[in-house]
Design an enzyme around this catalytic site. Sequence first.
Site, PDB file in Angstrom:
ATOM      1  N   TYR A 143     -11.716  14.271  -5.359  1.00 16.69           N
ATOM      2  CA  TYR A 143     -10.797  13.495  -6.189  1.00 16.69           C
ATOM      3  C   TYR A 143      -9.968  14.421  -7.078  1.00 16.69           C
ATOM      4  CZ  TYR A 143      -9.113  10.723 -10.102  1.00 16.69           C
ATOM      5  OH  TYR A 143      -8.319  10.175 -11.077  1.00 16.69           O
TER       6      TYR A 143
ATOM      7  N   ASP B  73       0.868  -1.177   0.000  1.00 22.56           N
ATOM      8  CA  ASP B  73       0.000   0.000   0.000  1.00 22.56           C
ATOM      9  C   ASP B  73       0.901   1.222   0.000  1.00 22.56           C
ATOM     10  OD1 ASP B  73      -1.691   2.152   0.679  1.00 22.56           O
ATOM     11  OD2 ASP B  73      -2.985   0.870   1.888  1.00 22.56           O
ATOM     12  N   VAL B  74       0.714   2.120  -0.962  1.00 20.45           N
ATOM     13  CA  VAL B  74       1.588   3.289  -1.056  1.00 20.45           C
ATOM     14  C   VAL B  74       1.498   4.197   0.166  1.00 20.45           C
ATOM     15  CG1 VAL B  74       1.696   3.336  -3.574  1.00 20.45           C
ATOM     16  CG2 VAL B  74      -0.143   4.578  -2.392  1.00 20.45           C
TER      17      VAL B  74
END
Length: 257
Positions: A162, A70-71
């Site tokens: 977003y 997971d970044v």
Amino acid sequence: MNGSAASAGERAGSVAVITGGGRGFGKSFGEALAAQGAHAVLIDRDGPEAEAAAAGIRDAGGAATGYAGDVADEARMAAIMAEVAAAHGGIDLLINNAGLHSDEYSQPIATMGVPKVRRLFEVNVIGTVIATLAARPFMAGRRNASIVNISSSAAHMGGTAYGTSKLAVAGLTITFARELAPDGIRVNAISPGLILTDTIRSELPEATKVRVKAMQYMDAFGEEADIVEAMLFLSSPRARFITGETLRVTGGMAAGI
């Protein structure tokens, strides 16, 4: 695999790390880079999916490795980058492709709520920072070292959390271009518009596709290959004097100064 025969071997001996590499753009990036001779390292939260994508590249004659990660997990990203560099001698290309998107993250902020907004920014923005800093020591001084971030046309049009997260990615591209220049690392970004990936073809209502296309200058739909070609250019020596830029691949939809 993507990539023309004429360019096969162009990246022989190089190492490309791609976050969000298990599917979509990330998977296609890995295929195209491997077709040019790079060892593609695919990182994805879904480890089996990353390994399946890497296995597909190997089956086609390329070199690839899959990693679960997971970044937003700083320790995990640092461990993967160090392991990759130890195995291959360094890292030449990082593509910060992992990100949360879809309608779920394009709702009003009040509807999404703080926990979901926080997660969105942890992955899309802080994840870009984490992966970049983790890879930096192993990219410094490498010939044609390059980072390509994946932003979005939504960054230039406003209106959603977003889009704001992807606007931050475009901003980070400029910041890191300046900060990493002494290490010889170029940093650029791509802002895709409406691209007819398999997911978009199957999930996006036809009326929405038509509405978005009407906002473009060009009467055509974008294809995944358009984004792959933009990545191949920005990460190649042909773009040696380009850094800090965000290339909009939107058919004109997000055109602006």
